[in-house]
Design a protein around this motif. Structure first.
Motif, PDB file in Angstrom:
ATOM      1  N   THR A   1      -7.387   4.880  -7.283  1.00  0.00           N
ATOM      2  CA  THR A   1      -7.282   2.906  -6.681  1.00  0.00           C
ATOM      3  C   THR A   1      -6.015   2.794  -6.539  1.00  0.00           C
ATOM      4  O   THR A   1      -5.270   2.807  -7.107  1.00  0.00           O
ATOM      5  CB  THR A   1      -8.464   2.825  -8.476  1.00  0.00           C
TER       6      THR A   1
ATOM      7  N   GLN B   1      -9.630  -4.481  -0.032  1.00  0.00           N
ATOM      8  CA  GLN B   1      -8.767  -2.713  -0.812  1.00  0.00           C
ATOM      9  C   GLN B   1      -9.241  -1.324   0.794  1.00  0.00           C
ATOM     10  O   GLN B   1     -10.404  -1.836   1.399  1.00  0.00           O
ATOM     11  CB  GLN B   1      -9.062  -2.542  -2.071  1.00  0.00           C
TER      12      GLN B   1
ATOM     13  N   TYR C   1      -8.973   2.833   1.477  1.00  0.00           N
ATOM     14  CA  TYR C   1      -9.137   3.778   1.569  1.00  0.00           C
ATOM     15  C   TYR C   1      -9.234   4.521   2.263  1.00  0.00           C
ATOM     16  O   TYR C   1      -9.814   4.422   3.249  1.00  0.00           O
ATOM     17  CB  TYR C   1      -9.914   3.912  -0.162  1.00  0.00           C
TER      18      TYR C   1
ATOM     19  N   SER D   1      -4.655  -1.065  -6.790  1.00  0.00           N
ATOM     20  CA  SER D   1      -3.962  -2.596  -7.827  1.00  0.00           C
ATOM     21  C   SER D   1      -2.825  -3.005  -7.281  1.00  0.00           C
ATOM     22  O   SER D   1      -2.149  -2.858  -7.244  1.00  0.00           O
ATOM     23  CB  SER D   1      -4.699  -1.914  -8.955  1.00  0.00           C
TER      24      SER D   1
ATOM     25  N   ILE E   1      -3.689  -2.793   0.009  1.00  0.00           N
ATOM     26  CA  ILE E   1      -4.186  -3.959  -0.531  1.00  0.00           C
ATOM     27  C   ILE E   1      -3.831  -5.151   0.188  1.00  0.00           C
ATOM     28  O   ILE E   1      -3.008  -5.272   0.238  1.00  0.00           O
ATOM     29  CB  ILE E   1      -5.086  -4.084  -2.018  1.00  0.00           C
TER      30      ILE E   1
ATOM     31  N   GLY F   1       0.768  -1.405   0.164  1.00  0.00           N
ATOM     32  CA  GLY F   1       0.301  -0.047  -0.172  1.00  0.00           C
ATOM     33  C   GLY F   1       1.153   1.016   0.414  1.00  0.00           C
ATOM     34  O   GLY F   1       1.966   1.556  -0.145  1.00  0.00           O
TER      35      GLY F   1
END
Length: 118
Positions: free
Chosen positions: A67, A56, A58, A69, A50, A34
């Motif tokens: 976002t 996930q 935030y 990934s 993540i 992260g």
């Protein structure tokens, strides 16, 4: 384990940037990957992370704009940042919680500057 970030820079408010981080080193398994950030005079704060199962997380301030990934095959994590605001200006740090044999460790990248001009 070494973490190397890329993708920071200067962007106008409303613009986008994509940060990338790659982990390399001895044999390891990434448990959490992260990004944190630290603005001048403020504490380091979690932006997004993540977990290996895909969950996930935030910060409220970035939900709907950022976002995260992860590519397990390449040991990379990306942070797509859209609709950037001046308050997103900070040094962004990649971090990883990894498992090596039966032990877990936390690692940090060197940080990359993100500056959003208003």
């Amino acid at each position: 384990v070494q973490l190397v970030e890329s993708g920071g820079g200067l962007v106008q408010a409303g613009g986008s940037l994509r940060l990338s981080c790659v982990a390399s080193g001895t044999t390891f398994s990434i448990k959490t990957f992260g990004w944190y950030r630290q603005a001048p005079g403020k504490q380091r704060e979690l932006v997004a992370d993540i977990r290996s199962g895909g969950i996930q997380n935030y910060a409220d301030s970035v939900k709907g704009r950022f976002t995260i990934s992860m590519d397990n095959t390449k040991n990379t994590v990306d942070l797509q940042m859209n609709n950037l605001k001046s308050e997103d200006t900070a040094v962004y740090y990649c971090y990883a919680i990894v498992q090596i044999t039966t032990l877990t460790y936390q690692y940090w990248g060197q940080g990359t500057q993100v500056t959003v001009s208003s």
